[in-house]
Design an enzyme around this catalytic site. Structure first.
Site, PDB file in Angstrom:
ATOM      1  N   GLU A  68      32.962  42.042  43.325  1.00  0.00           N
ATOM      2  CA  GLU A  68      33.031  41.205  41.967  1.00  0.00           C
ATOM      3  C   GLU A  68      34.259  40.447  41.814  1.00  0.00           C
ATOM      4  OE1 GLU A  68      35.336  43.155  38.876  1.00  0.00           O
ATOM      5  OE2 GLU A  68      36.093  44.752  40.156  1.00  0.00           O
ATOM      6  N   VAL A 109      32.041  45.070  37.467  1.00  0.00           N
ATOM      7  CA  VAL A 109      31.096  45.726  38.282  1.00  0.00           C
ATOM      8  C   VAL A 109      30.024  45.930  37.909  1.00  0.00           C
ATOM      9  CG1 VAL A 109      30.966  48.395  39.055  1.00  0.00           C
ATOM     10  CG2 VAL A 109      33.161  46.982  39.293  1.00  0.00           C
ATOM     11  N   ALA A 118      30.309  50.007  30.735  1.00  0.00           N
ATOM     12  CA  ALA A 118      28.851  49.625  31.278  1.00  0.00           C
ATOM     13  C   ALA A 118      28.489  49.670  32.899  1.00  0.00           C
ATOM     14  CB  ALA A 118      28.402  48.280  30.916  1.00  0.00           C
ATOM     15  N   LYS A 154      40.920  54.976  37.693  1.00  0.00           N
ATOM     16  CA  LYS A 154      42.255  55.155  37.143  1.00  0.00           C
ATOM     17  C   LYS A 154      42.453  56.094  36.012  1.00  0.00           C
ATOM     18  CE  LYS A 154      44.478  50.617  37.654  1.00  0.00           C
ATOM     19  NZ  LYS A 154      43.381  49.598  37.832  1.00  0.00           N
TER      20      LYS A 154
HETATM   21  N1  PSU Z   1      39.682  48.820  36.892  1.00  0.00           N
HETATM   22  C1  PSU Z   1      40.501  48.354  37.747  1.00  0.00           C
HETATM   23  N2  PSU Z   1      40.565  47.156  38.031  1.00  0.00           N
HETATM   24  C2  PSU Z   1      39.530  46.237  37.462  1.00  0.00           C
HETATM   25  C3  PSU Z   1      38.562  46.651  36.511  1.00  0.00           C
HETATM   26  C4  PSU Z   1      38.779  47.945  36.320  1.00  0.00           C
HETATM   27  O1  PSU Z   1      41.129  49.393  38.150  1.00  0.00           O
HETATM   28  O2  PSU Z   1      39.702  44.868  37.810  1.00  0.00           O
HETATM   29  C5  PSU Z   1      37.598  45.766  35.980  1.00  0.00           C
HETATM   30  C6  PSU Z   1      36.411  45.809  36.891  1.00  0.00           C
HETATM   31  O3  PSU Z   1      35.522  44.321  36.810  1.00  0.00           O
HETATM   32  C7  PSU Z   1      35.517  46.678  36.110  1.00  0.00           C
HETATM   33  C8  PSU Z   1      35.937  46.220  34.536  1.00  0.00           C
HETATM   34  O4  PSU Z   1      34.089  46.426  36.219  1.00  0.00           O
HETATM   35  O5  PSU Z   1      37.309  46.030  34.707  1.00  0.00           O
HETATM   36  C9  PSU Z   1      35.548  47.269  33.763  1.00  0.00           C
HETATM   37  O6  PSU Z   1      35.668  47.022  32.536  1.00  0.00           O
HETATM   38  P1  PSU Z   1      35.316  47.887  31.103  1.00  0.00           P
HETATM   39  O7  PSU Z   1      36.266  48.931  31.115  1.00  0.00           O
HETATM   40  O8  PSU Z   1      35.753  46.770  30.123  1.00  0.00           O
HETATM   41  O9  PSU Z   1      33.810  48.019  31.333  1.00  0.00           O
END
Ligand code: PSU
Ligand code: MN
Length: 315
Positions: free
Chosen positions: A26, A107, A142, A160
């Site tokens: 990604e 992702v 998502a 995390k």
């Molecule tokens: N968690 C991490 N590092 C990241 C991300 C999440 O520890 O870089 C990034 C990834 O690209 C993941 C996105 O798909 O954040 C998720 O964002 P959201 O929670 O807005 O769906």
């Protein structure tokens, strides 16, 4: 097969046609997950590690309105430098393409595009999930929904603890996604090797993971597989300290009214600042470890499916 709206790099295309191992990556981790200059260095290092294992890396992003699968080193470096880059989840892809924009793909978006391109194995750092406080915010990444839809095996270091891990695992169960911990009975928690929550399944070798993926493919199951790879012990962070930092970052987000797609990048940046850079070191180490494991799994899968001779599998 891919539609003509998706530009696949010739080397990636050739590998896919020959069923040789390919690992998708990604790009939101590059554009919004890590600061400069570590983002560029890590993105390139991860590609090099995948090559060293005998697989072809395919970083996925939107560049100037074109969905790209596989970037050149110069494009990778430029993406890490650009200030005008969006974070694109699946729902952002069409609007970004329509205005000729550039975006790092999350992702979720990368799962969708990897599946469209015919890539089976994908490596990332951490996945999005069910956020703490979900009852008030409804904030569920998502990434989890897309894992339920796209037939791709995703290697990550878990989630995390900015997320609610038990709820994240419940959601994946509802979505029909097998969750496998690598070399552990516990689902990993990104900065910690264990979340304290048992993983439904355990595999101890790349070949064992590949066997599950191969069976999933033979059954033509529609969704993905989530592989949790505990981060290297040497960079794991003390849990109590991390908890305190995460609670502080989450409280700051509430106080500053940060929500929606801005929340995860905000929290990631605050964790780096509040841990005085140690979370960034852990992040770099775990994405490297995940890339290596994903490449070994992709190679083992190609051996299992008869596209590579058994001598290619390392272990
Ligand atoms: N968690 C991490 N590092 C990241 C991300 C999440 O520890 O870089 C990034 C990834 O690209 C993941 C996105 O798909 O954040 C998720 O964002 P959201 O929670 O807005 O769906
Ligand atoms: Mn969200």
């Amino acid at each position: 097969m891919a539609s003509d709206a998706i530009a696949i790099d010739p080397e990636v295309c050739a590998a896919l046609a020959a069923r040789r191992p390919v690992v998708a990556l990604e790009s939101t981790i590059i554009t919004h997950g890590m600061p400069r200059p570590e983002n560029a260095a890590t993105a390139q290092a991860v590609e090099d590690l995948i090559r060293a294992e005998g697989a072809v890396p395919a970083t996925i992003a939107v560049l100037d309105g074109v969905v790209r699968v596989g970037l050149t080193p110069a494009e990778l470096a430029a993406l890490a430098e650009r200030p005008d880059v969006e974070k694109a989840s699946r729902r952002d892809l069409a609007p970004v393409v329509a205005r000729g924009g550039t975006a790092g793909t999350t992702v979720a978006a990368t799962l969708f595009l990897a599946a469209r391109a015919g890539i089976t194995v994908f490596a990332t750092g951490g996945i999005g999930g069910v956020h703490r406080g979900v009852a008030a915010t409804f904030d569920i990444s998502a990434d989890l929904v897309e894992l339920g839809r796209c037939p791709v095996a995703l290697v990550c270091a878990g989630a995390k603890s900015i997320l609610d891990i038990p709820k994240t695992l419940e959601f994946l169960e509802t979505q029909g996604v097998p969750v496998i911990a690598y070399g552990s009975d516990m689902f990993p928690a990104f900065f910690a090797r264990s979340s304290g929550v048992p993983a439904e399944r355990r595999c101890d070798t790349p070949a064992a993971l590949a066997a599950v993926i191969a069976a999933h493919r033979r059954l033509d199951l529609p969704g993905g597989i989530l592989i949790g790879n505990p981060l290297p012990a040497a960079v794991a962070m003390p849990e109590a300290e991390m908890e305190a930092i995460i609670a502080r970052a989450a409280a700051e987000a509430v106080a500053q009214g940060v929500s929606g797609k801005a929340l995860t990048p905000f929290l990631l940046a605050r964790l780096i600042a509040l841990s005085e850079g140690r979370s960034l070191i852990a992040n770099q180490a775990l994405i490297r470890a995940n890339a290596t494991l994903a490449a070994r799994v992709a190679v083992a899968l190609a051996v299992l499916e008869g596209a590579l001779p058994p001598t290619e599998a390392r272990r």
